[in-house]
Design a protein around this motif. Structure first.
Motif, short mmCIF file in Angstrom:
data_model
loop_
_atom_site.label_atom_id
_atom_site.label_comp_id
_atom_site.label_asym_id
_atom_site.label_seq_id
_atom_site.Cartn_x
_atom_site.Cartn_y
_atom_site.Cartn_z
N ASN A 116 0.88 -1.18 0.00
CA ASN A 116 0.00 0.00 0.00
C ASN A 116 0.91 1.22 0.00
O ASN A 116 2.02 1.18 -0.51
CB ASN A 116 -0.97 -0.04 1.18
N ASP A 117 0.47 2.34 0.57
CA ASP A 117 1.29 3.55 0.52
C ASP A 117 2.55 3.46 1.38
O ASP A 117 3.53 4.17 1.11
CB ASP A 117 0.46 4.76 1.00
N LYS A 118 2.57 2.61 2.40
CA LYS A 118 3.68 2.63 3.36
C LYS A 118 4.35 1.29 3.61
O LYS A 118 5.53 1.24 3.94
CB LYS A 118 3.17 3.17 4.72
N THR A 119 3.60 0.20 3.49
CA THR A 119 4.10 -1.10 3.95
C THR A 119 4.06 -2.14 2.84
O THR A 119 3.04 -2.30 2.16
CB THR A 119 3.27 -1.60 5.15
N ILE A 120 5.18 -2.85 2.67
CA ILE A 120 5.27 -3.93 1.69
C ILE A 120 5.20 -5.26 2.45
O ILE A 120 5.81 -5.42 3.49
CB ILE A 120 6.60 -3.84 0.91
N LYS A 121 4.45 -6.22 1.88
CA LYS A 121 4.30 -7.52 2.54
C LYS A 121 4.62 -8.65 1.56
O LYS A 121 4.29 -8.58 0.38
CB LYS A 121 2.87 -7.69 3.07
N LEU A 122 5.27 -9.67 2.10
CA LEU A 122 5.57 -10.87 1.33
C LEU A 122 4.60 -11.97 1.74
O LEU A 122 4.51 -12.33 2.91
CB LEU A 122 7.02 -11.33 1.59
N TRP A 123 3.86 -12.48 0.76
CA TRP A 123 2.85 -13.50 1.01
C TRP A 123 3.23 -14.82 0.36
O TRP A 123 3.78 -14.86 -0.74
CB TRP A 123 1.49 -13.06 0.46
N LYS A 124 2.92 -15.90 1.06
CA LYS A 124 3.08 -17.25 0.53
C LYS A 124 1.68 -17.83 0.28
O LYS A 124 0.83 -17.80 1.16
CB LYS A 124 3.83 -18.14 1.53
N VAL A 125 1.46 -18.31 -0.93
CA VAL A 125 0.17 -18.92 -1.28
C VAL A 125 0.43 -20.39 -1.60
O VAL A 125 1.14 -20.71 -2.55
CB VAL A 125 -0.47 -18.20 -2.49
N ALA A 126 -0.11 -21.28 -0.79
CA ALA A 126 0.19 -22.71 -0.93
C ALA A 126 -1.07 -23.55 -0.78
O ALA A 126 -2.04 -23.15 -0.13
CB ALA A 126 1.22 -23.13 0.12
N GLU A 127 -1.04 -24.72 -1.40
CA GLU A 127 -2.15 -25.66 -1.31
C GLU A 127 -1.91 -26.66 -0.18
O GLU A 127 -0.77 -27.07 0.06
CB GLU A 127 -2.30 -26.43 -2.64
N ARG A 128 -3.01 -27.04 0.48
CA ARG A 128 -2.94 -28.07 1.52
C ARG A 128 -3.90 -29.19 1.16
O ARG A 128 -5.09 -28.96 0.97
CB ARG A 128 -3.31 -27.49 2.88
N GLN A 129 -3.36 -30.42 1.07
CA GLN A 129 -4.18 -31.58 0.75
C GLN A 129 -4.15 -32.65 1.86
O GLN A 129 -4.86 -33.63 1.78
CB GLN A 129 -3.70 -32.22 -0.56
N PHE A 130 -3.30 -32.40 2.87
CA PHE A 130 -3.17 -33.36 3.97
C PHE A 130 -3.22 -32.63 5.30
O PHE A 130 -2.86 -31.46 5.40
CB PHE A 130 -1.85 -34.14 3.86
N ARG A 131 -3.68 -33.35 6.32
CA ARG A 131 -3.65 -32.81 7.67
C ARG A 131 -3.00 -33.83 8.59
O ARG A 131 -3.06 -35.05 8.34
CB ARG A 131 -5.06 -32.47 8.16
N ALA A 132 -2.36 -33.32 9.64
CA ALA A 132 -1.66 -34.21 10.58
C ALA A 132 -2.62 -34.65 11.69
O ALA A 132 -3.25 -33.82 12.34
CB ALA A 132 -0.46 -33.49 11.17
N ASP A 133 -2.73 -35.94 11.87
CA ASP A 133 -3.56 -36.51 12.94
C ASP A 133 -2.65 -37.14 13.99
O ASP A 133 -1.58 -37.67 13.68
CB ASP A 133 -4.48 -37.60 12.37
N GLY A 134 -3.11 -37.11 15.25
CA GLY A 134 -2.37 -37.77 16.33
C GLY A 134 -1.18 -36.97 16.82
O GLY A 134 -0.13 -37.54 17.14
N LEU A 135 -1.35 -35.63 16.89
CA LEU A 135 -0.26 -34.81 17.40
C LEU A 135 -0.13 -35.00 18.91
O LEU A 135 -1.12 -35.18 19.62
CB LEU A 135 -0.51 -33.33 17.08
N ASN A 136 1.09 -34.97 19.42
CA ASN A 136 1.32 -35.23 20.84
C ASN A 136 1.03 -34.02 21.70
O ASN A 136 0.50 -34.15 22.81
CB ASN A 136 2.78 -35.68 21.05
N CYS A 137 1.37 -32.84 21.23
CA CYS A 137 1.27 -31.64 22.07
C CYS A 137 -0.03 -30.87 21.88
O CYS A 137 -0.28 -29.88 22.58
CB CYS A 137 2.44 -30.72 21.79
N TYR A 138 -0.87 -31.29 20.91
CA TYR A 138 -2.13 -30.59 20.64
C TYR A 138 -3.27 -31.59 20.58
O TYR A 138 -3.10 -32.73 20.12
CB TYR A 138 -2.05 -29.81 19.32
N ASP A 139 -4.45 -31.16 21.06
CA ASP A 139 -5.61 -32.04 20.97
C ASP A 139 -6.26 -31.91 19.60
O ASP A 139 -5.76 -31.21 18.72
CB ASP A 139 -6.60 -31.75 22.10
N GLU A 140 -7.40 -32.57 19.39
CA GLU A 140 -8.06 -32.60 18.08
C GLU A 140 -8.55 -31.23 17.65
O GLU A 140 -8.67 -30.95 16.45
CB GLU A 140 -9.22 -33.59 18.11
N SER A 141 -8.85 -30.37 18.60
CA SER A 141 -9.33 -29.02 18.26
C SER A 141 -8.18 -28.04 18.03
O SER A 141 -8.41 -26.88 17.71
CB SER A 141 -10.25 -28.50 19.37
#
Length: 448
Positions: A116-141
Motif C-alpha cells: 500500500n502507501d507505506k508497507t510492503i508484505k511478502l505473502w506465501k500462497v500454498a495448497e494443503r491436501q493433507f492434515r496431521a492426525d495424532g499430534l502429541n502436544c495438541y488435541d483434536e481441536s
C-alpha cells in the motif's frame, strides 16, 4: 510466441473471454481494482483493490476443441492490508493495494509482494491436501495439551483432506518510506527488490525486513527547491545491477549500481527534446511519466505519459524510436481535464510476451493496442455489451473531435471520463489480456 497480428486479415482480432466482478451501476469504493499482474507462467492472475484485498485467479485447463477459451477462476482471496493511522503525522494510511509483484516460483508454493502507501508484505500462497492426525502436544481441536497429561508419544499420521489454498504472511517490510510508495520491482537475482516513493528508492533483500539501502535520494535540502518527483521504478529483467526510474518532468534515468552505492548520478538520461511550438500551461503536467516497463529481452522500454506511449531503445537516449498516440483527440480539451482532475490520472502500459505488442488504457473504458512492427494500432472497449455478445470479435472504436463524424465514430464530448482503464496486464506467453475497468476484470483473447 505467436504474433497478435492475424496474417490473413492484417488486423488485430480479439474476442471477449470472461468478466469478473458484479455488473452493477453502484460501485463500492473498496471494490475498485487498483492493480493487475500475471505471474511468470501466466497460470495465475492477481488483482488488488482499494479495500486492501488480493484476489488470485487460476487458469483452468483450456479445451483442445473450438471454441478455445481462456478461463480463470478464483484460486485464493485474502486481506493483504488494513487501514492504519500515523499518529505522529496525523495521517490516515489507506489499505489500497498500489502494486503486486510475483516472485519466481521456488517450490510448490507461490510468493508475491503487495504494497500500500507505506508497507510492503511478502505473502506465501500454498495448497494443503493433507492434515496431521495424532499430534502429541495438541488435541483434536488444535489447543495445546498439558504436558503433565502426556504419558506416551504417538507418531503423527498425515491424512488426506479437501484441497484448501492458504495465504500466509511471511514478512513485513515497514517504516522505510516517508512518502507514498508508487512502485515495487523484483530483481533478476531472485533475492532482492526495490521500492520507490516520491523522493527515494530503497533496495531490499527479501530475507531482511530490518534494513534497506537507499540507492536514490532526490530530496533537496530545502523542500521549496523541489522541482520533480519519482513516479515509477523498475529493475532490468536480465541485469541485476541496472534499474530505471521515471520522473514527473518526463525524464527516464538509467542507473547502474556497480558505479556507486548511491545512484544519484545516472548512467543514462532518456528525454525527448521539448517541442517549443506545442508548449502550453499543461505541458509539464502531461509530460509526467506514469509508468515505465522494460521489454522482456531487456533491449527496449516503453514509457507512458498522459497522451502518448513512447518506445525507447536503450542504446539511443536522445529521443524515442517511436511515439504512439493514445488519445490525441484530448489535446484540445486539457483545460476541462485539468478542472475535473483527470489530467492527473496515471495510466499503466505493458508489453506482449514476444515484445511486439504494447497495450495501454484510456477513457470511456477504451484500451489501445499498438503493433511495434507494422506501427498499426486499434482501440477497443471493455464494456457490458461485449459480455452479452459472447465470443464475437471486438470491433475497433474510433473517436472524432470534429463536428462532422462518420456513422461508426464517437464524439469526444460523449466520452465518459469516469470510466477509465488505468490498470491492465498481458499474458507472458499467450495473447490474453486482463483489463481492469473500475470494479470489473475483463479477459480478452486472440480469436482463433
Amino acid at each position: 510466441h505467436p504474433s497478435f497480428i492475424k496474417v490473413e486479415s492484417g488486423e488485430m482480432q480479439w474476442s471477449f473471454a470472461q468478466v469478473k466482478g458484479t455488473i452493477d451501476d453502484e460501485v463500492t469504493e473498496a471494490d475498485i481494482i487498483s492493480t493487475v499482474e500475471f505471474n511468470q507462467t501466466g497460470e495465475l492472475l492477481a488483482t488488488g483493490d482499494k479495500g486492501g484485498r488480493v484476489v488470485i485467479f487460476q487458469r483452468e485447463a483450456t479445451s483442445k476443441k473450438p471454441p478455445y477459451r481462456a478461463e480463470y477462476n478464483v484460486y485464493s482471496t485474502f486481506q493483504s492490508h488494513e487501514p492504519e493511522f500515523d499518529y505522529l503525522k496525523s495521517l490516515e494510511i489507506e489499505e489500497k493495494i498500489n502494486k503486486i509483484r510475483w516472485l519466481k516460483r521456488p517450490n510448490s508454493a507461490h510468493f508475491l509482494l503487495s504494497t500500500n502507501d507505506k508497507t510492503i508484505k511478502l505473502w506465501k500462497v500454498a495448497e494443503r491436501q493433507f492434515r496431521a492426525d495424532g499430534l502429541n502436544c495438541y488435541d483434536e481441536s488444535g489447543l495445546p495439551r498439558d504436558p503433565r497429561n502426556i504419558t506416551k508419544l504417538h507418531v503423527p499420521v498425515l491424512r488426506p483432506m479437501e484441497l484448501t489454498v492458504e495465504a500466509s504472511l511471511k514478512r513485513v517490510f515497514a517504516n522505510a518510506h516517508t512518502y507514498h510508495i508508487n512502485s515495487i520491482s523484483c530483481n533478476s537475482d531472485d533475492e532482492t527488490y526495490l521500492s520507490a516513493d516520491d523522493l527515494r528508492i530503497n533496495y531490499w533483500n527479501l530475507s531482511r525486513t530490518d534494513q534497506s539501502f537507499n540507492v536514490v535520494d532526490i530530496k533537496p535540502a530545502n523542500m521549496e527547491e523541489l522541482v520533480e518527483v519519482i513516479t515509477c521504478a523498475e529493475f532490468h529483467p536480465r541485469n541485476c545491477n541496472i534499474f530505471i526510474y521515471s520522473s514527473s518532468k518526463g525524464t527516464l534515468k538509467l542507473c547502474d549500481m556497480r558505479a556507486a552505492a548511491l545512484c544519484d548520478k545516472h548512467a543514462k538520461l532518456f528525454e525527448e527534446p521539448e517541442d517549443v511550438n506545442n508548449r502550453s500551461f499543461f505541458s509539464e503536467i502531461i509530460a509526467s511519466i506514469s509508468d515505465v516497463k522494460f521489454s522482456h529481452n531487456g533491449r527496449y522500454m516503453i514509457s507512458r505519459d498522459y497522451l502518448t506511449v513512447k518506445f525507447w531503445d536503450l542504446h539511443m537516449d536522445s529521443k524515442p524510436v517511436e511515439t504512439f498516440y493514445v488519445h490525441e483527440y484530448l489535446r484540445n480539451r486539457l483545460c476541462s481535464l485539468y478542472e475535473n482532475d483527470c489530467i492527473f490520472d496515471k495510466f499503466e502500459c505493458c508489453w506482449s510476451g514476444d515484445d511486439s505488442g504494447i497495450m495501454t488504457g484510456s477513457y470511456n473504458n477504451f484500451f489501445r493496442l499498438f503493433d511495434r512492427n507494422s506501427l498499426r494500432d486499434n482501440c477497443f472497449e471493455a464494456s457490458r455489451e461485449v459480455t452479452l455478445k459472447g465470443k464475437s470479435l471486438l470491433k475497433p472504436k474510433h473517436v472524432s473531435s470534429s463536428n462532422r463524424r462518420k456513422k461508426d465514430e464517437i464524439g469526444v464530448e460523449s466520452l465518459d471520463f469516469n470510466k477509465k482503464i488505468l490498470h491492465a496486464a498481458w499474458h507472458p506467453s499467450e495473447n490474453i489480456l486482463a483489463v481492469a475497468a473500475t470494479n470489473n476484470l475483463y479477459l480478452f483473447q486472440e480469436k482463433r
